[in-house]
Each structure stands twice: as structure tokens, then as C-alpha cells.
Design an enzyme around this catalytic site. Sequence first.
Site, PDB file in Angstrom:
ATOM      1  CB  ALA A 221       5.257   5.973  -3.062  1.00  0.00           C
TER       2      ALA A 221
ATOM      3  CD  GLU B 237      -4.785   9.495   7.857  1.00  0.00           C
ATOM      4  OE1 GLU B 237      -4.816  10.203   6.853  1.00  0.00           O
ATOM      5  OE2 GLU B 237      -5.107   8.286   7.868  1.00  0.00           O
TER       6      GLU B 237
ATOM      7  CB  SER C 145      -0.922   0.035   1.215  1.00  0.00           C
ATOM      8  OG  SER C 145      -1.688  -1.130   1.267  1.00  0.00           O
TER       9      SER C 145
ATOM     10  CB  ILE D 227     -18.961  -1.144   3.659  1.00  0.00           C
ATOM     11  CG1 ILE D 227     -19.391  -1.641   5.031  1.00  0.00           C
ATOM     12  CG2 ILE D 227     -19.635  -1.873   2.489  1.00  0.00           C
ATOM     13  CD1 ILE D 227     -20.045  -2.940   5.153  1.00  0.00           C
TER      14      ILE D 227
HETATM   15  P1  0O2 Z   1      -4.754  -1.273   5.112  1.00  0.00           P
HETATM   16  O1  0O2 Z   1      -3.424  -0.645   4.813  1.00  0.00           O
HETATM   17  O2  0O2 Z   1      -5.790  -0.249   5.399  1.00  0.00           O
HETATM   18  O3  0O2 Z   1      -5.203  -2.248   4.072  1.00  0.00           O
HETATM   19  P2  0O2 Z   1      -4.700  -5.142  16.600  1.00  0.00           P
HETATM   20  O4  0O2 Z   1      -4.160  -6.546  16.617  1.00  0.00           O
HETATM   21  O5  0O2 Z   1      -5.988  -4.941  17.326  1.00  0.00           O
HETATM   22  O6  0O2 Z   1      -3.673  -4.136  16.963  1.00  0.00           O
HETATM   23  P3  0O2 Z   1      -5.330  -5.638  13.835  1.00  0.00           P
HETATM   24  O7  0O2 Z   1      -6.384  -6.644  14.070  1.00  0.00           O
HETATM   25  O8  0O2 Z   1      -4.041  -6.079  13.192  1.00  0.00           O
HETATM   26  O9  0O2 Z   1      -4.994  -4.796  15.124  1.00  0.00           O
HETATM   27  O10 0O2 Z   1      -5.846  -4.546  12.940  1.00  0.00           O
HETATM   28  P4  0O2 Z   1      -6.835  -3.374  13.284  1.00  0.00           P
HETATM   29  O11 0O2 Z   1      -6.114  -2.339  14.054  1.00  0.00           O
HETATM   30  O12 0O2 Z   1      -8.104  -3.920  13.821  1.00  0.00           O
HETATM   31  O13 0O2 Z   1      -7.030  -2.875  11.808  1.00  0.00           O
HETATM   32  C1  0O2 Z   1      -7.454  -3.715  10.792  1.00  0.00           C
HETATM   33  C2  0O2 Z   1      -7.791  -2.911   9.546  1.00  0.00           C
HETATM   34  O14 0O2 Z   1      -8.473  -1.758   9.982  1.00  0.00           O
HETATM   35  C3  0O2 Z   1      -6.620  -2.394   8.759  1.00  0.00           C
HETATM   36  O15 0O2 Z   1      -6.391  -3.212   7.685  1.00  0.00           O
HETATM   37  C4  0O2 Z   1      -7.098  -1.069   8.257  1.00  0.00           C
HETATM   38  O16 0O2 Z   1      -7.859  -1.210   7.085  1.00  0.00           O
HETATM   39  C5  0O2 Z   1      -8.030  -0.612   9.278  1.00  0.00           C
HETATM   40  N1  0O2 Z   1      -7.437   0.341  10.217  1.00  0.00           N
HETATM   41  C6  0O2 Z   1      -7.395   0.265  11.548  1.00  0.00           C
HETATM   42  N2  0O2 Z   1      -6.883   1.345  12.084  1.00  0.00           N
HETATM   43  C7  0O2 Z   1      -6.586   2.158  11.075  1.00  0.00           C
HETATM   44  C8  0O2 Z   1      -6.042   3.453  11.006  1.00  0.00           C
HETATM   45  O17 0O2 Z   1      -5.729   4.095  11.992  1.00  0.00           O
HETATM   46  N3  0O2 Z   1      -5.883   3.995   9.785  1.00  0.00           N
HETATM   47  C9  0O2 Z   1      -6.232   3.346   8.685  1.00  0.00           C
HETATM   48  N4  0O2 Z   1      -6.025   3.938   7.530  1.00  0.00           N
HETATM   49  N5  0O2 Z   1      -6.766   2.107   8.695  1.00  0.00           N
HETATM   50  C10 0O2 Z   1      -6.929   1.524   9.880  1.00  0.00           C
HETATM   51  P5  0O2 Z   1      -4.966  -3.431   7.068  1.00  0.00           P
HETATM   52  O18 0O2 Z   1      -5.152  -4.423   5.996  1.00  0.00           O
HETATM   53  O19 0O2 Z   1      -3.998  -3.760   8.167  1.00  0.00           O
HETATM   54  O20 0O2 Z   1      -4.518  -2.029   6.495  1.00  0.00           O
HETATM   55  P1  0O2 Z   2      -5.726   3.022   3.893  1.00  0.00           P
HETATM   56  O1  0O2 Z   2      -4.642   2.700   4.814  1.00  0.00           O
HETATM   57  O2  0O2 Z   2      -5.953   1.992   2.859  1.00  0.00           O
HETATM   58  O3  0O2 Z   2      -6.958   3.456   4.559  1.00  0.00           O
HETATM   59  P2  0O2 Z   2      -5.584  10.149  -0.520  1.00  0.00           P
HETATM   60  O4  0O2 Z   2      -4.884  10.922  -1.562  1.00  0.00           O
HETATM   61  O5  0O2 Z   2      -7.043  10.502  -0.331  1.00  0.00           O
HETATM   62  O6  0O2 Z   2      -5.375   8.675  -0.600  1.00  0.00           O
HETATM   63  P3  0O2 Z   2      -4.311  11.768   1.480  1.00  0.00           P
HETATM   64  O7  0O2 Z   2      -4.486  12.948   0.657  1.00  0.00           O
HETATM   65  O8  0O2 Z   2      -2.954  11.400   1.936  1.00  0.00           O
HETATM   66  O9  0O2 Z   2      -4.906  10.470   0.830  1.00  0.00           O
HETATM   67  O10 0O2 Z   2      -5.131  11.896   2.767  1.00  0.00           O
HETATM   68  P4  0O2 Z   2      -6.657  11.985   3.183  1.00  0.00           P
HETATM   69  O11 0O2 Z   2      -7.554  11.880   2.019  1.00  0.00           O
HETATM   70  O12 0O2 Z   2      -6.776  13.131   4.094  1.00  0.00           O
HETATM   71  O13 0O2 Z   2      -6.774  10.679   4.061  1.00  0.00           O
HETATM   72  C1  0O2 Z   2      -6.334   9.445   3.629  1.00  0.00           C
HETATM   73  C2  0O2 Z   2      -7.013   8.340   4.396  1.00  0.00           C
HETATM   74  O14 0O2 Z   2      -8.321   8.713   4.794  1.00  0.00           O
HETATM   75  C3  0O2 Z   2      -7.216   7.150   3.504  1.00  0.00           C
HETATM   76  O15 0O2 Z   2      -6.084   6.355   3.542  1.00  0.00           O
HETATM   77  C4  0O2 Z   2      -8.394   6.464   4.104  1.00  0.00           C
HETATM   78  O16 0O2 Z   2      -8.036   5.732   5.264  1.00  0.00           O
HETATM   79  C5  0O2 Z   2      -9.224   7.645   4.521  1.00  0.00           C
HETATM   80  N1  0O2 Z   2     -10.085   8.076   3.426  1.00  0.00           N
HETATM   81  C6  0O2 Z   2      -9.995   9.223   2.715  1.00  0.00           C
HETATM   82  N2  0O2 Z   2     -10.959   9.285   1.785  1.00  0.00           N
HETATM   83  C7  0O2 Z   2     -11.680   8.150   1.894  1.00  0.00           C
HETATM   84  C8  0O2 Z   2     -12.835   7.630   1.206  1.00  0.00           C
HETATM   85  O17 0O2 Z   2     -13.403   8.231   0.290  1.00  0.00           O
HETATM   86  N3  0O2 Z   2     -13.286   6.408   1.604  1.00  0.00           N
HETATM   87  C9  0O2 Z   2     -12.700   5.713   2.621  1.00  0.00           C
HETATM   88  N4  0O2 Z   2     -13.226   4.528   2.936  1.00  0.00           N
HETATM   89  N5  0O2 Z   2     -11.606   6.162   3.269  1.00  0.00           N
HETATM   90  C10 0O2 Z   2     -11.117   7.370   2.924  1.00  0.00           C
HETATM   91  P5  0O2 Z   2      -5.667   5.456   2.324  1.00  0.00           P
HETATM   92  O18 0O2 Z   2      -4.469   6.014   1.691  1.00  0.00           O
HETATM   93  O19 0O2 Z   2      -6.823   5.118   1.466  1.00  0.00           O
HETATM   94  O20 0O2 Z   2      -5.111   4.223   3.087  1.00  0.00           O
END
Ligand code: 0O2
Ligand code: 0O2
Length: 269
Positions: free
Chosen positions: A57, A142, A52, A156
Site C-alpha cells: 500500500a 489473483e 506485506s 528463488i
Molecule cells: P508472501 O506474502 O508471499 O510472503 P497450505 O497450508 O498448503 O494451504 P501454506 O503452506 O501455508 O499453505 O502456504 P503455501 O500455500 O504453500 O504458500 C507458501 C508460500 O508460497 C507463500 O508464502 C507465498 O510466498 C507463496 N504462495 C503460494 N501461493 C501463492 C499465491 O497464490 N500467490 C502468491 N503471491 N504467493 C503464493 P507467504 O510467506 O505465506 O506469503
Molecule cells: P507476494 O505475495 O510477495 O508474491 P507489483 O507492483 O509488481 O508488486 P502488481 O502490479 O500488483 O504488483 O501486480 P503484478 O506485477 O501483475 O503481480 C504481482 C505478483 O506477481 C507479485 O506479488 C508476485 O507474486 C508476482 N511477481 C510479479 N513480478 C515478479 C517478479 O519479478 N519476480 C517474482 N518472483 N514474482 C513476481 P507481490 O506483490 O510481489 O507479492
Amino acid sequence: MDLNEWKRFLIPYEQAVEELKVKFMGIREEYIRLEEYSPIEYVTGRVKKISSILEKAQRKGIPLEEIEKKIEDIAGVRIICQFVKDIDKVVKLIRERDGKDLRIVEERDYIKNIKPSGYRSYHIIIKYPLQTIRGEKEILTEIQIRTLAMNFWATIEHSLRYKYKKDMPDYIHKRLLNAAEAAFTLDKEMSEIREEVLKAQEQFEARSNMIAEIFTNIQNLSKINEIKEAGKLYQKFWEIWEEGDIEKLEDFNRKLDILAEIYGAQRLH
Ligand code: 0O2
Ligand code: 0O2
């Protein structure tokens, strides 16, 4: 970077996420110990997967040597609240810590400024000073603060967006917008219920305090022995109580106050 270098690079991020999760859960525990309402329901966190990070990037044209400075959500902490108002409280708590155990870099209010996708959340980008065996290192993190309803929708939508990448069918996109509207309405309804519950609690408390005051007043009056009317006063109280008219009770209490003053003054003379 090979896999080992990536792993070394991500170690401080893992550490920062773990510490921040403990700190925010600590706030919740403090409220619970004080038997107060906690604006924090639960906290999650994660370090972004290497794939990711690379994808982001590439999408943003960030060279590898700049990802540390330019990708703000390699470390991510998410704070889930029950009600929209709780988000304000959490934001305030975080602002109060600015310059202490964290530094706020930027705030993004996607609750006032809903994203075109329908996404709502409050984001705070911080620098978290991490103590490592090689000295202090500031970690960009963040923090996403959102309600249960906002989180339900975003989770979802995120998985569907991931599934379809750029080719999300139009009808799914429309349904997601409808669902975002429904989540918004749910938050609004819940906020109103919360206000009602708080109001009812306040009224209940005000009533209990007034009744306690009435009893104390009658008791004090009966101690000032001249007044033989305590029995009558209790009788009167029950009559009004049974009527259930709160204004009449308030009026009765005011009269008791005046009586207590008159009798108290007479006793002094
Ligand atoms: P990605 O990059 O979004 O696909 P724990 O053992 O309780 O510490 P666990 O079970 O490993 O944690 O994961 P947790 O914290 O429940 O989070 C699981 C998923 O929730 C992540 O999937 C993220 O999609 C989302 N998530 C939780 N916290 C955050 C957060 O602070 N920011 C963002 N962006 N997503 C979060 P992935 O596949 O690990 O991550
Ligand atoms: P992850 O870990 O998969 O959740 P961007 O250009 O929008 O990707 P930017 O400008 O760095 O990201 O920051 P922004 O938009 O302030 O916040 C980014 C994160 O907010 C996203 O992380 C999501 O976790 C959440 N987010 C922002 N917009 C949406 C949206 O439309 N739907 C959902 N479900 N989440 C959103 P990433 O990069 O997607 O990573």
C-alpha cells in the site's frame, strides 16, 4: 486498524482462498478419476501477510481505506502445471467459468510479455463471490498460473529479492537473468518432449487400431466360406509385420477391405 480489525478484515480472504484451492484441486481430481491427463499439477494459496499488505500500500501510495479495492493479491491462488501448453488449458477452463462461480476482471500474460526481471507467469485477476453469514461479498483474488520451472525460478528470485530489497548485487541479478533463460529453455525442451510423447502415443494407437482391423477383416473373410485363404492371409500379415513397414501394412489392410467388399457382394448375389 488494530490487530483484531485486521483479522476480521482478512477472514473472507482466507475463506475465498480455501474455497478456490478446493475448486481447482477438484478439477485435477476430476481428470484423474476420468483417467485423463490433468493440466493442473498442484494448487497453493495464501492470504498476504499484514506487513506485506502495508508495504505494498505504501509503495503504491494506496490509502488504507482503498486497499480492498486496489490491492488485487490480498487473496492469492497459484496453479502449477507441468507444461506451458497446460497453462492455456487452465486459462480456458477459468474463462469458461467467467460469469458463473467467478468474474474475470483482468488477465496479464507475463509469458508472452516477460517482465524485465525474467519473471514469467499468467495472471488472472478475478472477483470471487463469497457467501458469508452477512450475505454475498466479492473478493478480489489473483490467480497465478505457471509451470514447475517458472515456479522454481520465481520462488528463488522472490526470496532473494526479499533478502536484498533494492540492493541486489549486480552479479546476482545477472545470474538470475541467466537462470530465467535456463528455466525458459527447460520449458521449451519439455514441451518438445511432450509433443514427441503425444505423437508416439497417437502412432501406437493408430497401429493398434489398424492391426485390430486387419484381424477382424481376415476373420470376416474366413467366415465367408468361399475364401479358403485365411491361413495364407495370416501368413502374409506376419511377413509384413516382421518387416515392420507400416505403409505396407496399411496397403495390405486396404486390400483386405476390397476383398471383403468383393466377397460380401458376391454372397449377396
Ligand atoms: P508472501 O506474502 O508471499 O510472503 P497450505 O497450508 O498448503 O494451504 P501454506 O503452506 O501455508 O499453505 O502456504 P503455501 O500455500 O504453500 O504458500 C507458501 C508460500 O508460497 C507463500 O508464502 C507465498 O510466498 C507463496 N504462495 C503460494 N501461493 C501463492 C499465491 O497464490 N500467490 C502468491 N503471491 N504467493 C503464493 P507467504 O510467506 O505465506 O506469503
Ligand atoms: P507476494 O505475495 O510477495 O508474491 P507489483 O507492483 O509488481 O508488486 P502488481 O502490479 O500488483 O504488483 O501486480 P503484478 O506485477 O501483475 O503481480 C504481482 C505478483 O506477481 C507479485 O506479488 C508476485 O507474486 C508476482 N511477481 C510479479 N513480478 C515478479 C517478479 O519479478 N519476480 C517474482 N518472483 N514474482 C513476481 P507481490 O506483490 O510481489 O507479492
